[in-house]
Design a protein around this motif. Sequence first.
Motif, short mmCIF file in Angstrom:
data_model
loop_
_atom_site.label_atom_id
_atom_site.label_comp_id
_atom_site.label_asym_id
_atom_site.label_seq_id
_atom_site.Cartn_x
_atom_site.Cartn_y
_atom_site.Cartn_z
N PRO A 224 38.17 25.86 52.01
CA PRO A 224 37.10 26.80 51.63
C PRO A 224 37.08 27.17 50.15
CG PRO A 224 38.18 27.50 53.66
CD PRO A 224 39.01 26.38 53.11
N ALA A 225 38.21 26.95 49.45
CA ALA A 225 38.24 27.31 48.01
C ALA A 225 37.87 26.13 47.13
CB ALA A 225 39.62 27.82 47.63
N PHE A 295 39.44 34.95 32.75
CA PHE A 295 39.04 35.64 34.00
C PHE A 295 39.97 35.23 35.14
CE2 PHE A 295 36.74 37.05 37.60
CZ PHE A 295 36.47 35.97 38.43
N PHE A 296 40.20 33.93 35.30
CA PHE A 296 41.07 33.47 36.38
C PHE A 296 42.53 33.82 36.10
CE2 PHE A 296 38.44 31.42 39.43
CZ PHE A 296 37.35 30.87 38.76
N GLN A 297 42.90 33.78 34.83
CA GLN A 297 44.31 34.09 34.50
C GLN A 297 44.65 35.55 34.81
OE1 GLN A 297 44.19 32.81 30.39
NE2 GLN A 297 45.52 31.03 30.79
N ASN A 298 43.69 36.44 34.65
CA ASN A 298 44.00 37.88 34.74
C ASN A 298 43.68 38.49 36.09
OD1 ASN A 298 44.84 37.88 32.03
ND2 ASN A 298 42.69 37.96 31.37
N LEU A 299 42.95 37.75 36.97
CA LEU A 299 42.54 38.41 38.22
C LEU A 299 43.73 38.51 39.19
CD1 LEU A 299 42.07 36.25 40.81
CD2 LEU A 299 40.19 35.52 39.34
N ARG A 300 43.63 39.49 40.06
CA ARG A 300 44.65 39.67 41.10
C ARG A 300 43.92 39.82 42.44
NH1 ARG A 300 47.07 38.09 37.71
NH2 ARG A 300 48.96 38.77 36.59
N LEU A 301 44.16 38.93 43.35
CA LEU A 301 43.55 39.01 44.68
C LEU A 301 44.32 40.05 45.51
CD1 LEU A 301 43.01 35.18 45.19
CD2 LEU A 301 41.20 36.90 44.93
N SER A 302 43.61 40.69 46.44
CA SER A 302 44.25 41.77 47.22
C SER A 302 45.08 41.18 48.35
CB SER A 302 43.17 42.69 47.80
OG SER A 302 42.36 41.92 48.68
N LYS A 303 46.03 41.98 48.85
CA LYS A 303 46.90 41.45 49.91
C LYS A 303 46.12 41.27 51.21
CE LYS A 303 49.32 45.79 51.38
NZ LYS A 303 48.05 46.46 51.50
N GLU A 304 44.96 41.97 51.34
CA GLU A 304 44.13 41.79 52.55
C GLU A 304 43.55 40.36 52.57
OE1 GLU A 304 45.01 45.70 51.85
OE2 GLU A 304 43.83 44.42 50.48
N MET A 313 35.85 34.83 49.19
CA MET A 313 34.82 35.89 49.23
C MET A 313 35.14 36.96 48.19
SD MET A 313 32.47 35.03 51.33
CE MET A 313 31.58 36.42 52.02
N GLU A 314 36.43 37.28 48.07
CA GLU A 314 36.83 38.28 47.06
C GLU A 314 36.58 37.74 45.65
OE1 GLU A 314 40.94 39.61 47.37
OE2 GLU A 314 40.59 41.24 45.92
N LEU A 315 36.83 36.43 45.50
CA LEU A 315 36.63 35.79 44.20
C LEU A 315 35.15 35.82 43.80
CD1 LEU A 315 38.63 34.49 42.31
CD2 LEU A 315 38.37 32.34 43.55
N SER A 316 34.29 35.68 44.80
CA SER A 316 32.85 35.70 44.52
C SER A 316 32.46 37.06 43.94
CB SER A 316 32.07 35.43 45.81
OG SER A 316 30.77 35.96 45.71
#
Length: 375
Positions: A224-225, A295-304, A313-316
């Motif tokens: 999906p990614a 942008f990609f280097q600094n983002l943090r996805l949530s544990k959910e 979906m969070e990345l979108s």
Amino acid sequence: MAGYHLEAIEAAPLKDDVDIVIPTIRSLDFLEQWRPFLRHYHLIIVQDGDPSINIRVPDGYDYELYNRNDINRILGPRASCISYKDGGCRCFGFMVSKKKYIYTIDDDCFVAKDPSGKEINVIAQHIKNLETPSTPHYFNTLYDPFRDGTDFVRGYPFSLREGVQTAISHGLWLNIPDYDAPTQLVKPRERNTRYVDAVMTIPKGVLYPMCGMNLAFNRELIGPAMYFGLMGEGQPISRYDDMWAGWAAKVVCDHLGFGVKTGLPYLWHSKASNPFVNLKKEHKGLHWQEDMVPFFQNLRLSKESDTATKCYMELSKMTKENLTKVDPYFENLADAMVTWIEAWEELNPPVKNEACDEELNPPVKKGSVKDVKAK
Ligand SMILES: O=c1ccn([C@@H]2O[C@H](COP(=O)(O)OP(=O)(O)O[C@H]3OC[C@H](O)[C@H](O)[C@H]3O)[C@@H](O)[C@H]2O)c(=O)[nH]1
Ligand SMILES: [Mn+2]
């Protein structure tokens, strides 16, 4: 097949678990040369451009072919997320496949030879890369410790030697290197003649420029990614399809605890595309990458976000919030990312277990070979 000997026809590893996805806007004659290695695999051909043109598939291959009319028929309005007049259309093949592994290759790529003169079986090497763990948390200076004849070096913590599941295997190219247009323009005759006998894991937290020319991945872990973005006709950018997918998939792999490898296998990239045409296609990308990469280097996805789908979906959402200020295009891209996931889920519904209404094959959750804590 001139020059082909029986021994060059190696076994077709995991032939029922791999789909070969080929985007094409010209010809599939290149498949003649791949017959010893690819003839046992199922092909998914994504025909770009004018759907009224009949593309000939060489005899003896098992395949399904989708042109633009098919994509529109199958996805309906959601077909808007699949690029037109850009190699990024290949991701439609990722979506319709039902196999565990995808190998995608460009139609101007041929069988390369290793320094001993032996033809390289790209599929066998990619499967080896994908079926052995990655080591994203601590760099092994002898490169891939899971290859025959090598191992972890002294000072490598035993607690990390189990590694993590490998989601992506990024192969390379002899002859025409995958350069951007400015580099092509200043070095028109440069050819890659250097065969480096190495496979290495790209460390966690490090991005890389993923090229779609010779690429394999585990569809169940990261499918999906692997959206190749909104490129080509009607869009302000092209030739950043694989780059977008590579950056997105890498941050998702890092977050979910999967690994990405680059290096062997090599193939022979035969054709240099026109650098002036490429400059027109990619010039906005040359600017925007100075914003996209941080942008990609600094983002943090949530544990959910514990599956590739939830991460995407969070990345979108993050794309829309953080990149629209660079250009309104990113708002459309963020929406197309959601459409892609909706289409993916429509074509790949989770299989329910009637008895307990549980999902039989829930999306692969975070962690894997070793549940290493996300950053
Ligand atoms: O409008 C199009 C253009 C191309 N294709 C197919 O995509 C494959 C790559 O095309 P090509 O070999 O002409 O491009 P390159 O510059 O060598 O490729 C690099 O840049 C573009 C892509 O990101 C690619 O992955 C990179 O390697 C080929 O199969 C064409 O037939 C298309 O479908 N529609
Ligand atoms: Mn090419």
